[in-house]
Scaffold this motif. Structure first.
Motif, PDB file in Angstrom:
ATOM      1  N   ASN A 147       0.812  -1.220   0.000  1.00 36.34           N
ATOM      2  CA  ASN A 147       0.000   0.000   0.000  1.00 36.34           C
ATOM      3  C   ASN A 147       0.847   1.272   0.000  1.00 36.34           C
ATOM      4  O   ASN A 147       0.405   2.314  -0.470  1.00 36.34           O
ATOM      5  CB  ASN A 147      -0.946   0.004   1.205  1.00 36.34           C
ATOM      6  CG  ASN A 147      -2.095  -0.951   0.984  1.00 36.34           C
ATOM      7  OD1 ASN A 147      -2.377  -1.340  -0.155  1.00 36.34           O
ATOM      8  ND2 ASN A 147      -2.745  -1.371   2.053  1.00 36.34           N
ATOM      9  N   ASN A 148       2.076   1.202   0.532  1.00 34.10           N
ATOM     10  CA  ASN A 148       2.945   2.376   0.441  1.00 34.10           C
ATOM     11  C   ASN A 148       3.233   2.656  -1.037  1.00 34.10           C
ATOM     12  O   ASN A 148       3.176   3.816  -1.471  1.00 34.10           O
ATOM     13  CB  ASN A 148       4.236   2.124   1.229  1.00 34.10           C
ATOM     14  CG  ASN A 148       5.029   3.390   1.482  1.00 34.10           C
ATOM     15  OD1 ASN A 148       6.092   3.577   0.907  1.00 34.10           O
ATOM     16  ND2 ASN A 148       4.518   4.277   2.338  1.00 34.10           N
ATOM     17  N   ASP A 184       0.290   4.402  -2.509  1.00 36.78           N
ATOM     18  CA  ASP A 184       0.346   5.856  -2.276  1.00 36.78           C
ATOM     19  C   ASP A 184       1.264   6.507  -3.310  1.00 36.78           C
ATOM     20  O   ASP A 184       0.984   7.602  -3.805  1.00 36.78           O
ATOM     21  CB  ASP A 184       0.909   6.175  -0.877  1.00 36.78           C
ATOM     22  CG  ASP A 184       0.088   5.575   0.245  1.00 36.78           C
ATOM     23  OD1 ASP A 184      -1.110   5.338   0.053  1.00 36.78           O
ATOM     24  OD2 ASP A 184       0.662   5.354   1.331  1.00 36.78           O
ATOM     25  N   GLY A 216       6.366   1.136   3.703  1.00 37.88           N
ATOM     26  CA  GLY A 216       5.903   2.051   4.755  1.00 37.88           C
ATOM     27  C   GLY A 216       5.795   1.291   6.059  1.00 37.88           C
ATOM     28  O   GLY A 216       6.730   0.581   6.454  1.00 37.88           O
ATOM     29  N   THR A 217       4.623   1.379   6.683  1.00 37.21           N
ATOM     30  CA  THR A 217       4.464   0.766   8.007  1.00 37.21           C
ATOM     31  C   THR A 217       4.462  -0.757   7.971  1.00 37.21           C
ATOM     32  O   THR A 217       4.543  -1.400   9.018  1.00 37.21           O
ATOM     33  CB  THR A 217       3.148   1.234   8.673  1.00 37.21           C
ATOM     34  OG1 THR A 217       2.076   0.973   7.768  1.00 37.21           O
ATOM     35  CG2 THR A 217       3.190   2.707   9.018  1.00 37.21           C
ATOM     36  N   HIS A 231       9.353  -4.758   7.975  1.00 35.97           N
ATOM     37  CA  HIS A 231      10.105  -5.231   9.140  1.00 35.97           C
ATOM     38  C   HIS A 231      11.259  -6.089   8.643  1.00 35.97           C
ATOM     39  O   HIS A 231      11.215  -6.631   7.536  1.00 35.97           O
ATOM     40  CB  HIS A 231       9.207  -6.031  10.095  1.00 35.97           C
ATOM     41  CG  HIS A 231       8.409  -7.075   9.385  1.00 35.97           C
ATOM     42  ND1 HIS A 231       8.880  -8.322   9.091  1.00 35.97           N
ATOM     43  CD2 HIS A 231       7.164  -7.003   8.840  1.00 35.97           C
ATOM     44  CE1 HIS A 231       7.952  -8.995   8.424  1.00 35.97           C
ATOM     45  NE2 HIS A 231       6.909  -8.225   8.251  1.00 35.97           N
ATOM     46  N   GLU A 259      14.929  -7.065   7.193  1.00 31.47           N
ATOM     47  CA  GLU A 259      15.948  -6.490   6.307  1.00 31.47           C
ATOM     48  C   GLU A 259      15.396  -6.240   4.929  1.00 31.47           C
ATOM     49  O   GLU A 259      14.505  -6.968   4.461  1.00 31.47           O
ATOM     50  CB  GLU A 259      17.128  -7.462   6.209  1.00 31.47           C
ATOM     51  CG  GLU A 259      17.945  -7.471   7.485  1.00 31.47           C
ATOM     52  CD  GLU A 259      19.077  -8.470   7.446  1.00 31.47           C
ATOM     53  OE1 GLU A 259      19.473  -8.895   6.339  1.00 31.47           O
ATOM     54  OE2 GLU A 259      19.539  -8.827   8.538  1.00 31.47           O
ATOM     55  N   ASP A 307       5.290   8.333   4.355  1.00 33.13           N
ATOM     56  CA  ASP A 307       4.991   7.742   5.665  1.00 33.13           C
ATOM     57  C   ASP A 307       6.252   7.423   6.473  1.00 33.13           C
ATOM     58  O   ASP A 307       6.384   7.871   7.593  1.00 33.13           O
ATOM     59  CB  ASP A 307       4.109   6.498   5.521  1.00 33.13           C
ATOM     60  CG  ASP A 307       3.107   6.392   6.661  1.00 33.13           C
ATOM     61  OD1 ASP A 307       3.010   7.343   7.454  1.00 33.13           O
ATOM     62  OD2 ASP A 307       2.413   5.366   6.759  1.00 33.13           O
TER      63      ASP A 307
END
Ligand code: NAX
Ligand code: K
Length: 509
Positions: free
Chosen positions: A57-58, A61, A130-131, A134, A136, A159
């Motif tokens: 989703n990043n 965007d 983005g969020t 996690h 590497e 973000d």
């Protein structure tokens, strides 16, 4: 101001979905707001812009940003770092950019095409991760991040800079180093954590249409302590109050070799609203404090052969302990069998909140389990080295993982921990954490910690909850240091100068 975790952001997205707000609407809002923020920083008309898109989703965007920047007159290209998005929302965003005829080049198929896209670029937008990130960076993302970091262009991350984890201090060594980060809806913990905050550059928070009432009942994990929050924690001084209404701080500090510690702690305390400051120490320390702070009251304790407080005089402390509304123990105490026994006895007999600093922390680290039998609220104020001793790990481990390590320690022992350093971090015994925003390297001098423990002690004595006393104390101590630095400079300033600037730091009531 509070920071939301990745899980909280996902929960908000779900809540929006339940309320009929589509994911794509939020994505469109985010992309549009980001494009406007970019254009507001560097007018994009006629500029060469490259948007690096991931497949989540990043990346979605990023596709919206690309289409919007094109509308604003930029010459835009998208670099696809992975496959086309599989998720419906991001796929819809991709289709929008495709329909807007934004040229796209695939990093895996055409590395040369990507290099060409990047030549002479003015603005780079990072929408790889983005969020959701996690661990590497995968190899292809590393290659993309290296291209971004080596570009002579303004880098805008969407973000979060790709390769930075949302909820921890961690980031991949090759993560994006952004000049600007356009943050969607709310700060995330990594925007305010020192090591990762540096990777974000200037931060701009944009509204993406999540109704604010959805956030009202969230249990926030991270609060960024600013003036609004810190001042809301301060005690109220009633018009008709007298000194007895503002608490009694018992400051057990100082020894023959560390006379100044008690001077600075008492200075911080008496300048922070408390009704009484009672200094318990050896005669020489009491004399010195009295010469600087005639407002204080004193409890002279016998001196042992090391120039430290003698345990035999502890009985005299009992009365003051009965009266105290907070106790601050540790600055300049020194360590020997007498001070160890004195410390244990204070912890055992205290009936009010206790703040433990400096040698108090060092004594505590010899047997941390004594905290298990303490029933009153405790605040610890370790610097990184003292925190390492408390946790029996090396300082580097604390630097690498201080939020988790310190947070878990605070919860395990039911204490509030103020982990001092750049962006001092306060971990309460319960949920949450407070990240400070004030202070400067001029505080990196002996005595600053003593001043702080006096300030926090005074706020505790006035009845503030431990995490509020600690985070507000840290904030105003840092704010006073910032005001002091502005006039005296970091080289010259001393903790006693900082105490003077508390006058300008605290709100005028
Ligand atoms: N939460 C919200 O309300 C909104 C979120 N939006 C965007 O959505 C982003 C989050 O999107 P996603 O959850 O799709 O995640 P990302 O787009 O950040 O990452 C994509 C996917 O990469 C995978 N991934 C994570 N770490 C990886 C690694 N080390 N190697 C390889 N793959 C890895 C994960 O499966 C993740 O879902 C936000 O940062 C924001 O940009 C916006 O569209 C607006 C609304
Ligand atoms: K990003």
């Amino acid at each position: 101001m509070y920071a939301l975790s990745s899980a909280q952001m996902r929960a908000l997205e779900d809540r929006c979905a339940e309320a009929g707000i589509r994911g794509f609407t939020l994505m469109e809002n985010a992309g549009r707001a980001a494009a406007l923020a970019i254009n507001g920083t560097i007018p994009v008309k006629g500029k060469k812009c490259v948007v690096f898109c991931g497949s989540g989703n990043n990346g979605g965007d990023g596709f919206i940003v690309a289409a919007e920047l094109k509308k604003l007159g930029a010459e835009v290209q998208v670099i696809l770092c992975f496959d086309l998005p599989k998720g419906r929302t991001a796929r819809e965003a991709y289709e929008k950019a495709y329909a807007a005829e934004v040229p796209m080049v695939d990093l895996a198929i055409s590395p040369y095409g990507c290099e060409l896209a990047m030549s002479g670029v003015d603005i780079v937008v990072d929408a790889i991760f983005g969020t959701g990130f996690h661990g590497e960076l995968p190899a292809r993302a590393k290659a993309a991040c290296k291209m971004i970091n080596s570009a002579i262009a303004a880098v805008f991350a969407l973000d979060l800079p790709s390769g930075v984890e949302t909820d921890s201090f961690r980031s991949d060594a090759d993560c994006v180093r952004a000049d600007f980060t356009v943050v969607f809806d709310s700060l995330k913990p990594s925007h305010i954590m020192p090591l990762t905050a540096k990777l974000c550059g200037n931060i701009c928070i944009v509204d993406i249409g999540i109704p604010s009432e959805f956030k009202e009942n969230l249990t926030y994990r991270y609060a960024l302590v600013n003036e609004a929050l810190a001042s809301s924690f301060l005690p109220v001084r009633a018009l008709d109050s007298n000194k007895h209404d503002h608490g009694y701080l018992l400051l057990i500090a100082g020894s023959r070799d560390y006379i100044g510690a008690a001077v600075m702690a008492s200075e911080g305390a008496k300048r922070s609203g408390v009704g009484y400051v009672c200094v318990a120490s050896v005669d020489e320390v009491c004399r010195m404090v009295a010469s600087k702070s005639p407002e204080c009251v004193f409890l002279r304790l016998d001196e042992n052969e090391n120039g430290r407080m003698d345990l035999l005089s502890f009985g005299r402390l009992q009365k003051a302990m009965e009266r105290a509304t907070a106790i601050c123990i540790g600055p300049g105490l020194g360590i020997d069998d007498d001070t160890r026994a004195l410390f244990a006895s204070v912890l055992e007999n205290a009936k009010c909140p206790v703040i433990i600093d400096a040698d108090g922390i060092n004594i505590l680290s010899e047997n941390i389990n004594v905290l298990d039998s303490v029933t009153v609220p405790v605040v610890l104020t370790p610097h990184i080295g003292e925190m390492a001793r408390l946790l029996a790990v090396d300082s580097q481990s604390i630097l690498n993982d201080r939020y988790e390590l310190v947070g878990n320690f605070a919860k395990r022992y039911g204490v509030t921990v103020v982990c001092k350093g750049y962006r001092t971090f306060t971990a309460p015994a319960a949920m949450g954490a407070y990240m400070n925003t004030t202070g400067n390297a001029g505080l990196a001098k002996a005595g600053s910690g003593d001043l702080l423990s006096g300030i926090i002690g005074a706020l505790l004595a006035q009845g503030l909850a431990p995490e509020k006393a600690a985070s507000a104390g840290v904030y105003y101590h840092g704010k006073a240091a910032d005001l002091c630095q502005a006039e005296l400079g970091q080289m010259y300033m001393q903790p006693m100068d900082v105490a003077h600037y508390l006058s300008k730091a605290y709100p005028k009531l």
